[in-house]
Design an enzyme around this catalytic site. Sequence first.
Site, short mmCIF file in Angstrom:
data_model
loop_
_atom_site.label_atom_id
_atom_site.label_comp_id
_atom_site.label_asym_id
_atom_site.label_seq_id
_atom_site.Cartn_x
_atom_site.Cartn_y
_atom_site.Cartn_z
N ALA A 65 29.42 18.51 11.49
CA ALA A 65 29.40 19.93 11.22
C ALA A 65 30.23 20.20 9.96
O ALA A 65 30.99 19.34 9.50
CB ALA A 65 29.98 20.70 12.41
N GLY A 110 28.85 16.24 14.81
CA GLY A 110 27.59 16.91 15.07
C GLY A 110 26.39 16.11 14.64
O GLY A 110 25.29 16.27 15.20
N GLU A 113 25.72 13.84 17.46
CA GLU A 113 25.12 14.64 18.54
C GLU A 113 23.67 14.96 18.26
O GLU A 113 22.85 15.01 19.18
CB GLU A 113 25.94 15.92 18.73
CG GLU A 113 27.30 15.64 19.35
CD GLU A 113 28.24 16.82 19.31
OE1 GLU A 113 28.78 17.19 20.37
OE2 GLU A 113 28.46 17.38 18.22
N GLU A 133 35.50 13.80 16.51
CA GLU A 133 36.13 15.11 16.55
C GLU A 133 37.60 15.07 16.94
O GLU A 133 38.38 15.97 16.58
CB GLU A 133 35.38 16.03 17.53
CG GLU A 133 33.99 16.44 17.08
CD GLU A 133 32.91 15.49 17.54
OE1 GLU A 133 31.73 15.87 17.48
OE2 GLU A 133 33.24 14.35 17.96
#
Length: 257
Positions: A65, A110, A113, A133
């Site tokens: 992200a 992300g 993911e 993260e």
Amino acid sequence: MDWDTVSFDHDAGITTITVDRPDRLNALNRPTLRALDEAIDEAAERDTRALVVTGAGDDAFVAGADIEQMRDLSVEEAQAYARLGHDVMNRIETFPAPVIAAVNGYAFGGGCELALAADLRIASERAVLGQTEIDLGIIPGWGGTQRLVRLVGDELARRLIFFGERVDAQDADQYGLVGDVVAHDQLDEFVQGMAEDLAEKPAFALQAAKEAINQSHRMDLEDGLQYEQRAWSGLFGTADQREGMTAFVEDRDPEFE
């Protein structure tokens, strides 16, 4: 289909969606997530038989992200950002055709993911994956704590998330995080061949198989077996079921719709 950060290609039943922010290692900010969501809609409308998701450039699949955008979020803003990310990942997981993540480089946070939400993960030999993260003072927020456990098991998922470990393609293959590792310059060709094979399979049966497998993560065994029975029997009478079984009896290759 005019998006600044996502490109879209559809040909012969195969759709390729590419996150296209190579200058930011394809990091997912809000506009990019919204563009992904719209591109998934477009793929569904095009009667996609196989969907490929990848990243632009030679360095990254999706490096995560957009941390610069996240840094000063309030709790409420973070919740909205998490919902947006979850919505996109869930759309990929439940897309009515198989989704292949062509992991061509860094896939952190992300980005990992995003790969986890796909049905199949094919990695370039240059790929590096991780739920990183923890070193940002947060945890995976777009499904990583749930999907990673289901893919590689509880102990390994805890280690990867607790330590924020980055794993190369060979280790990812050993862990079961990806299904194949191929030479970087052969990744596109390999994934294209896989997508072509899937596009020739019976679409309704593939969709039913995907939904049944997904249900195995949500149901206990008894309910899952009941779901499978309904899905299996519901395919009888379809054109593809009749063609597939007729072709078998006649000792020829099936020609599915």
